[in-house]
Scaffold this active site. Sequence first.
Site, mmCIF file in Angstrom:
data_model
loop_
_atom_site.group_PDB
_atom_site.id
_atom_site.type_symbol
_atom_site.label_atom_id
_atom_site.label_comp_id
_atom_site.label_asym_id
_atom_site.label_seq_id
_atom_site.Cartn_x
_atom_site.Cartn_y
_atom_site.Cartn_z
ATOM 1 C CG ASN A 157 -0.345 0.059 2.489
ATOM 2 O OD1 ASN A 157 0.707 -0.536 2.699
ATOM 3 N ND2 ASN A 157 -0.927 0.790 3.414
ATOM 4 C CB CYS A 289 -1.779 0.640 8.520
ATOM 5 S SG CYS A 289 -0.454 1.827 8.387
ATOM 6 C CD GLU A 464 8.280 0.665 10.926
ATOM 7 O OE1 GLU A 464 7.087 0.461 10.721
ATOM 8 O OE2 GLU A 464 9.182 0.419 10.087
HETATM 9 P P1 NAP Z 1 0.395 -9.153 4.026
HETATM 10 O O1 NAP Z 1 -0.454 -10.048 3.236
HETATM 11 O O2 NAP Z 1 0.641 -9.469 5.449
HETATM 12 O O3 NAP Z 1 1.790 -9.069 3.248
HETATM 13 C C1 NAP Z 1 2.847 -8.237 3.693
HETATM 14 C C2 NAP Z 1 4.149 -8.790 3.168
HETATM 15 O O4 NAP Z 1 4.432 -10.051 3.805
HETATM 16 C C3 NAP Z 1 4.146 -9.064 1.674
HETATM 17 O O5 NAP Z 1 5.412 -8.759 1.154
HETATM 18 C C4 NAP Z 1 3.871 -10.559 1.628
HETATM 19 O O6 NAP Z 1 4.300 -11.168 0.439
HETATM 20 C C5 NAP Z 1 4.699 -11.014 2.818
HETATM 21 N N1 NAP Z 1 4.357 -12.348 3.322
HETATM 22 C C6 NAP Z 1 3.205 -13.053 3.129
HETATM 23 N N2 NAP Z 1 3.298 -14.249 3.744
HETATM 24 C C7 NAP Z 1 4.519 -14.314 4.343
HETATM 25 C C8 NAP Z 1 5.198 -15.286 5.131
HETATM 26 N N3 NAP Z 1 4.632 -16.456 5.443
HETATM 27 N N4 NAP Z 1 6.447 -15.011 5.579
HETATM 28 C C9 NAP Z 1 7.025 -13.829 5.292
HETATM 29 N N5 NAP Z 1 6.439 -12.869 4.533
HETATM 30 C C10 NAP Z 1 5.193 -13.101 4.075
HETATM 31 O O7 NAP Z 1 -0.153 -7.655 3.987
HETATM 32 P P2 NAP Z 1 -0.616 -6.858 2.681
HETATM 33 O O8 NAP Z 1 -1.847 -7.520 2.170
HETATM 34 O O9 NAP Z 1 0.514 -6.679 1.748
HETATM 35 O O10 NAP Z 1 -0.916 -5.422 3.305
HETATM 36 C C11 NAP Z 1 -2.095 -5.107 3.991
HETATM 37 C C12 NAP Z 1 -1.901 -5.154 5.493
HETATM 38 O O11 NAP Z 1 -0.795 -4.366 5.878
HETATM 39 C C13 NAP Z 1 -3.061 -4.578 6.253
HETATM 40 O O12 NAP Z 1 -3.428 -5.431 7.308
HETATM 41 C C14 NAP Z 1 -2.534 -3.272 6.815
HETATM 42 O O13 NAP Z 1 -3.145 -2.826 7.978
HETATM 43 C C15 NAP Z 1 -1.111 -3.560 7.008
HETATM 44 N N6 NAP Z 1 -0.322 -2.328 7.004
HETATM 45 C C16 NAP Z 1 0.175 -1.867 8.196
HETATM 46 C C17 NAP Z 1 0.928 -0.697 8.238
HETATM 47 C C18 NAP Z 1 1.500 -0.191 9.539
HETATM 48 O O14 NAP Z 1 2.430 0.591 9.504
HETATM 49 N N7 NAP Z 1 0.990 -0.599 10.679
HETATM 50 C C19 NAP Z 1 1.187 -0.001 7.061
HETATM 51 C C20 NAP Z 1 0.657 -0.481 5.874
HETATM 52 C C21 NAP Z 1 -0.075 -1.663 5.857
HETATM 53 P P3 NAP Z 1 3.342 -11.333 -0.840
HETATM 54 O O15 NAP Z 1 2.113 -10.522 -0.619
HETATM 55 O O16 NAP Z 1 4.168 -10.854 -1.948
HETATM 56 O O17 NAP Z 1 3.064 -12.800 -0.953
#
Ligand code: NAP
Length: 484
Positions: A157, A289, A464
């Site tokens: 995002n 987020c 962070e």
């Molecule tokens: P996600 O599905 O958790 O993926 C995040 C990253 O982790 C991606 O690069 C993903 O790879 C990787 N990943 C997936 N499975 C993994 C595993 N088993 N081991 C290691 N890495 C793995 O999250 P998203 O769908 O990209 O993003 C949405 C989420 O991010 C929301 O819940 C949002 O709240 C959160 N977010 C939080 C913040 C904050 O600062 N708190 C900021 C932005 C977003 P792939 O997707 O390439 O497979």
Amino acid sequence: MTRTTAVAPPTPAAHLIAGEWVGEGTVERRNPARPDEVVALAPLGTAATVRDAVAAATDAQPAWRSKTGPERGAVLTRAAELLTARTVLVAHDLVREEGKTLTEATGEVTRAADVLRFFGAVCRNADGLTLPAGTPDTLVYTRREPLGVVGVVTPWNFPIAIPAWKIAPALAAGNAVVAKPAQLTTLSMQHLAQCLLDAGLPAGVLNLVLGAGSVVGDSLVSHPDVAAVSFTGSGTVGAGIHTAVSARMARVQLEMGGKNPLVVLDDADPVRAAAIAASGAFGLTGQACTATSRVIATPGIHDALVEELARVAQSYTPGDGLESGTRMGAVVSEAQFAADQRFVETARREGGEIVAGSGATDGLFHPAVVVTGVEPDHTIAQEEVFGPVLAVLRADDLDHATAIANGVRYGLTAGIVSNDMRAVHRFVDQVEAGVVKVNRPTSGLELNVPFGGTKESSTNTYREQGQSALDFYSWTKSVYLGVD
Ligand code: NAP
Ligand code: MG
């Protein structure tokens, strides 16, 4: 409406290992706003790709560590200048792969450059302590030491800002990095890496591995030579990473979801409050987020606020982020779009009323949705949507509103709209959130201010951003320097 670019050919994406771009692009990423446009072709990494990247980082780290702070800072500062010069190109790629508006993408690229600039300066300024010694002729001081090789795993995002705010402090502290972008958005991180290479970052100090999280992400966080992992993403994936990294007693930092409340008290101006709520809820297509996902209003303002919110929501015209009339970009993927729609349907079924955004949809363009009549136990009041859907709840008074605000498992950001300072101080004191904003949207953070959440939003250990980001990427050595 006018398109600002013609359809561009797909960009080959690649792993970056030991200073070389490698791997054959096989996985297509399509523009969420233009499904016939292939944006990137990325290679699918394996555990062996990760092993190569960690080995390259391990080789490169000692020389990077032994550079002086100002030498490391000069690389980051040059990279900032290069990224600034490439803003238009990078912002267009960011829109094409992620879907947000060009204005938002340009802001994000500018932010990433500013983050590099900030940590370029921090390299001259990394702090330590001098402390009183118990014996004469003794100097006691602390110095920061890098951890070694660190792993960075990021979501789609903020595909350049989040990598920048993790990678820049890691490099500033003298670490080498292996980073894994989300598969949906690989180009933005590549641009960041190219700027650093062009700025003189030595080969191997930053490596990128592309591919599935369950394969390359998992191999990276489980690698015994990776001394720390910083992750931003979903709670489910974060929990798995926490287990894997903690098991080998390495350092882990997780930033995850939110269900961020905005409390609006009776004394607020409904027009101003609605603008603050809508900006937090619908900016970035709600895919932040820190997005406002709950408005909690007291009785004297509730109805006027709802009316105004419904009106303002209509002005968030969804569309192609590269078209000039678009105020809200496309949803990132079909899966996310379907999830957004399911949340709206569930909200309706559980008793909510859709007062804006109930019309037909087209492609991955989701309307800005406002749901009223929401109760604290409704799904839409508890679960993160990660889309442009805002729930409105009623509260009797400030304390009731605060209790509702705190009645979720998340605690990332929170806001209040009021000029009643007594109420504002009480809310700041009582609310469970890592960031509290008064009369400002819950989203939108300054790069020099510590950022992170509490409860299930964050590991809540290291923050962070800003100078405090260095704490995660370094450890403290205490030195007793005596004279005999
Ligand atoms: P996600 O599905 O958790 O993926 C995040 C990253 O982790 C991606 O690069 C993903 O790879 C990787 N990943 C997936 N499975 C993994 C595993 N088993 N081991 C290691 N890495 C793995 O999250 P998203 O769908 O990209 O993003 C949405 C989420 O991010 C929301 O819940 C949002 O709240 C959160 N977010 C939080 C913040 C904050 O600062 N708190 C900021 C932005 C977003 P792939 O997707 O390439 O497979
Ligand atoms: Mg995901």
